[in-house]
Design a protein around this motif. Structure first.
Motif, PDB file in Angstrom:
ATOM      1  N   ARG A 158       0.810  -1.239   0.000  1.00 47.58           N
ATOM      2  CA  ARG A 158       0.000   0.000   0.000  1.00 47.58           C
ATOM      3  C   ARG A 158       0.836   1.280   0.000  1.00 47.58           C
ATOM      4  NH1 ARG A 158      -2.296  -2.671   4.170  1.00 47.58           N
ATOM      5  NH2 ARG A 158      -1.734  -1.030   5.636  1.00 47.58           N
ATOM      6  N   GLN A 159       1.783   1.381   0.917  1.00 49.76           N
ATOM      7  CA  GLN A 159       2.574   2.607   1.023  1.00 49.76           C
ATOM      8  C   GLN A 159       4.041   2.264   1.224  1.00 49.76           C
ATOM      9  OE1 GLN A 159       0.961   4.932   4.262  1.00 49.76           O
ATOM     10  NE2 GLN A 159      -0.290   6.153   2.874  1.00 49.76           N
ATOM     11  N   PHE A 160       4.877   3.223   0.847  1.00 46.55           N
ATOM     12  CA  PHE A 160       6.296   3.127   1.160  1.00 46.55           C
ATOM     13  C   PHE A 160       6.805   4.533   1.431  1.00 46.55           C
ATOM     14  CE2 PHE A 160      10.803   3.293   0.168  1.00 46.55           C
ATOM     15  CZ  PHE A 160      11.285   2.228   0.924  1.00 46.55           C
ATOM     16  N   ASP A 161       7.382   4.722   2.580  1.00 48.95           N
ATOM     17  CA  ASP A 161       7.911   6.025   2.987  1.00 48.95           C
ATOM     18  C   ASP A 161       6.837   7.107   2.872  1.00 48.95           C
ATOM     19  OD1 ASP A 161       9.790   7.806   3.911  1.00 48.95           O
ATOM     20  OD2 ASP A 161      10.654   8.196   1.930  1.00 48.95           O
ATOM     21  N   SER A 162       5.635   6.776   3.333  1.00 46.75           N
ATOM     22  CA  SER A 162       4.472   7.690   3.330  1.00 46.75           C
ATOM     23  C   SER A 162       3.996   8.052   1.935  1.00 46.75           C
ATOM     24  CB  SER A 162       4.800   8.974   4.112  1.00 46.75           C
ATOM     25  OG  SER A 162       5.143   8.670   5.448  1.00 46.75           O
ATOM     26  N   LYS A 163       4.403   7.279   0.943  1.00 43.77           N
ATOM     27  CA  LYS A 163       3.970   7.515  -0.443  1.00 43.77           C
ATOM     28  C   LYS A 163       3.105   6.344  -0.887  1.00 43.77           C
ATOM     29  CE  LYS A 163       8.184  10.105  -1.431  1.00 43.77           C
ATOM     30  NZ  LYS A 163       8.663  10.040  -0.011  1.00 43.77           N
ATOM     31  N   ASN A 164       1.987   6.645  -1.542  1.00 42.40           N
ATOM     32  CA  ASN A 164       1.083   5.603  -1.993  1.00 42.40           C
ATOM     33  C   ASN A 164       1.668   4.844  -3.176  1.00 42.40           C
ATOM     34  OD1 ASN A 164      -0.918   6.295  -0.109  1.00 42.40           O
ATOM     35  ND2 ASN A 164      -1.695   7.916  -1.457  1.00 42.40           N
ATOM     36  N   LEU A 165       1.446   3.548  -3.186  1.00 41.49           N
ATOM     37  CA  LEU A 165       1.832   2.717  -4.323  1.00 41.49           C
ATOM     38  C   LEU A 165       0.616   2.594  -5.224  1.00 41.49           C
ATOM     39  CD1 LEU A 165       3.830  -0.053  -2.433  1.00 41.49           C
ATOM     40  CD2 LEU A 165       4.719   1.996  -3.547  1.00 41.49           C
ATOM     41  N   THR A 166       0.715   3.096  -6.438  1.00 48.83           N
ATOM     42  CA  THR A 166      -0.442   3.236  -7.316  1.00 48.83           C
ATOM     43  C   THR A 166      -0.219   2.543  -8.644  1.00 48.83           C
ATOM     44  OG1 THR A 166      -0.932   5.383  -6.302  1.00 48.83           O
ATOM     45  CG2 THR A 166      -1.995   4.890  -8.409  1.00 48.83           C
ATOM     46  N   SER A 167      -1.178   1.725  -9.034  1.00 46.06           N
ATOM     47  CA  SER A 167      -1.155   1.091 -10.348  1.00 46.06           C
ATOM     48  C   SER A 167      -1.623   2.100 -11.380  1.00 46.06           C
ATOM     49  CB  SER A 167      -2.062  -0.141 -10.350  1.00 46.06           C
ATOM     50  OG  SER A 167      -2.278  -0.593 -11.663  1.00 46.06           O
TER      51      SER A 167
END
Length: 571
Positions: free
Chosen positions: A543-552
């Motif tokens: 879902r997130q990494f380093d407070s950044k959303n993982l988006t398709s």
């Protein structure tokens, strides 16, 4: 139906289970505080042990007197003593119900012998520090085991501290009185660094496991504290009485002779004994000789200085603990005393995982030791399931064990141990990825699936993100075949970019031909390519990494299209 006590709460078993186990549970009223040394004429609150699923559960009961009652002797010079009725019950429970495997009596007797040697080593060292010279005729500190098939006997002898008559009665005549634990307490009082002691024993019941396999036990002992000490013989058939008599032809130390039951005659076979030693006691500090041949030849590498361990030693030890024929790819030699005492040596296999390695079921895990004595060969709750490919040894003096030293008790310490080890493994792999990138890439190719499993099955976001730092993906800004990490992607993000974009596709050619990629490429945004069918699931779970959303980008573009595709149906 009588209520059983378990973990402080009463419960009623079903009638079928009660009838099936009634006879056995009738013997399971035990005394308290097996962790503390018992004294004579003590009455206090105690413990109830319920045998279930090869574990010992702790409850509550009364503690009865453990005073030794003399019985009229039949021969001059022989003292015959009788256990109290309640103590005889304890002896029966220890011999029949406490341990799940009969073979562990060998482990217990070897541990006791090792403790006797360590006590004598401590006494010698203390005497030297006090200015006393070492004796020229000091016996070597060793353990000897002899087997006799014809007479069906098992004999174990140590050249350790030995016992006086009083110690013999106290240590062997009182169940759950741990002489080793009392010795450690004395060391602590003298501030001699007891925390570094190699003493193993703590419960005071291991000796009585002998009665699982023997119908008569004889102990010959002579104290090493006095050159003129009298030797003694202790003998019992385990039915509630024992005899103590003086004996002149006794060597310093302790010798225990077990007259084996017919159904336990396999323990008079040398090969059987060697197998048990290799399994449980291979790393005991003193040499163990079986019929004249040393049985414990492999060194406990996890306790050695990492710089002194050669690659050849690692190869041999890895094959021993992993029961495998390949070589280790990496090894992690780890030692810490805070927040928990840990001595660990972990290996990452060189070969690719097999079919059975991929399944989450089965008997897998690292070997767990406590003070160099095996507790469990495959411990599945010391490391998370996704690290099941890791082999090696974990040794900790802080882990809580049950009375038989066969099972771990549920404890916050176990969770802490698992957390510390997992974090150290992740940090180790992250360091490998930086210092030895080519070797790590090969490891990731072979075992990356396990890392992704850790993300999918993980419960804590922080843990997932730590694992995700090891993930590798091709990027739209890099050449085909070159892979980047999530931290590298984030370091190149534009100032106004809040998402990490990825695209799932079977190949790079299909990914670059995707209309979704074409739309975002024009915005000059980096895209990660996910070629494996489960990669998208992994990133969705992350879902997130380093407070950044993982988006398709496929999902993003579809949502944008739906929001702008408005049909006017008129008034």
């Amino acid at each position: 139906m009588a209520a059983l006590v378990r973990s402080g709460a009463a419960f009623r078993p079903c009638a079928r289970v009660f009838l099936a186990t009634r006879k056995r549970q009738a013997n399971i009223t035990l005394v308290n505080s097996f962790r503390a040394s018992l004294t004579t004429d003590v009455k206090c609150t105690s413990s109830l042990f319920v045998k279930k699923s090869k574990s010992v559960q702790l409850g509550t009961c009364r503690l009865f007197s453990t005073k030794q009652e003399p019985v009229q002797s039949t021969s001059p010079g022989i003292d015959k003593l009788e256990f109290q009725a309640e103590t005889r019950m304890l002896l029966d429970i220890v011999a029949k119900s406490l341990y799940s495997d009969k073979e562990v009596f060998i482990r217990e007797l070897i541990s006791n012998a090792s403790d006797a040697l360590e006590k004598l080593r401590y006494e010698r060292l203390s005497a030297q520090q006090a200015g006393a010279g070492a004796s020229e005729h000091q016996a070597a500190l060793e353990i000897k085991i002899e087997t006799d098939k014809q007479n069906r006997t098992f004999t174990i002898q140590d050249s350790g501290i030995g016992m006086t008559k009083e110690e013999l009665i106290q240590n062997l005549g009182t169940i759950a009185r741990s002489g080793s634990k009392a010795f450690i307490e004395q060391m602590k009082e003298k501030s001699t660094g007891a925390q570094d002691s190699a003493i193993i024993g703590q419960f005071g019941v291991g000796f009585y496991s002998s009665f699982m396999v023997a119908d008569k036990v004889e102990v010959f002992t002579k104290s090493a504290n006095s050159p003129d000490a009298q030797g003694y013989k202790w003998s019992s058939d385990g039915t509630g009485t024992y005899e103590v008599q003086p004996l002149d032809s006794v060597e310093t130390g302790t010798k225990i002779v077990l007259h084996l039951k017919m159904e336990s005659r396999e323990f008079s076979d040398e090969d059987s004994i060697l197998g048990v030693i290799k399994k449980y006691s291979n790393f005991v500090g003193s040499p163990i000789y079986v019929n004249g041949t040393q049985a414990n030849t492999i060194q406990p590498l996890w306790l050695m200085d990492p710089k002194s361990v050669t690659p050849q030693m690692h190869d041999e030890f890895y094959r021993f603990v992993g029961n495998t024929g390949d070589r280790p790819r990496f090894n992690l030699h780890y030692k810490t005393d805070a927040p928990i005492n840990i001595r660990a040596l972990l290996y990452f296999p060189e070969g690719k995982p097999g079919l059975f390695d991929l399944t989450r079921e089965g008997d897998q895990g690292v070997a767990l030791y406590s003070k160099k004595v095996l507790i469990k060969s495959k411990t599945d709750n010391i490391l998370p399931k996704w690290l099941r490919f890791v082999k090696g040894v974990v040794d900790s003096e802080d882990i809580p064990l049950n009375l038989s030293r066969e099972l771990l008790q549920n404890s916050a310490l176990i969770t802490k141990l698992r957390t510390v080890l997992t974090n150290r493994i992740l940090r180790f792999l992250q360091e490998k990825a930086v210092k030895e990138p080519e070797q790590f890439v090969q490891f990731y190719t072979d075992y990356g699936l396990f890392l992704k499993e850790g993300i999918v099955t993980g419960q804590q976001q922080l843990d997932k993100e730590e694992i995700s730092k090891l993930l590798r993906f091709e990027s739209s800004t890099q050449k085909s075949g070159e892979k980047v990490t999530l931290p590298e992607y984030c370091s190149r993000m534009k100032k106004d970019q809040r998402d990490v974009y990825y695209l799932a596709a079977p190949s790079r050619a299909l990914a670059e031909a995707s209309p979704y990629y074409e739309a975002i490429r024009k915005k000059d945004i980096e895209v990660l390519f996910c070629y494996e069918p489960y990669d998208e699931l992994v990133l969705m779970q992350l879902r997130q990494f380093d407070s950044k959303n993982l988006t398709s980008i496929e999902r993003e573009m579809r949502m944008d299209r739906e929001s702008t595709d408005v049909t006017d149906y008129g008034e």
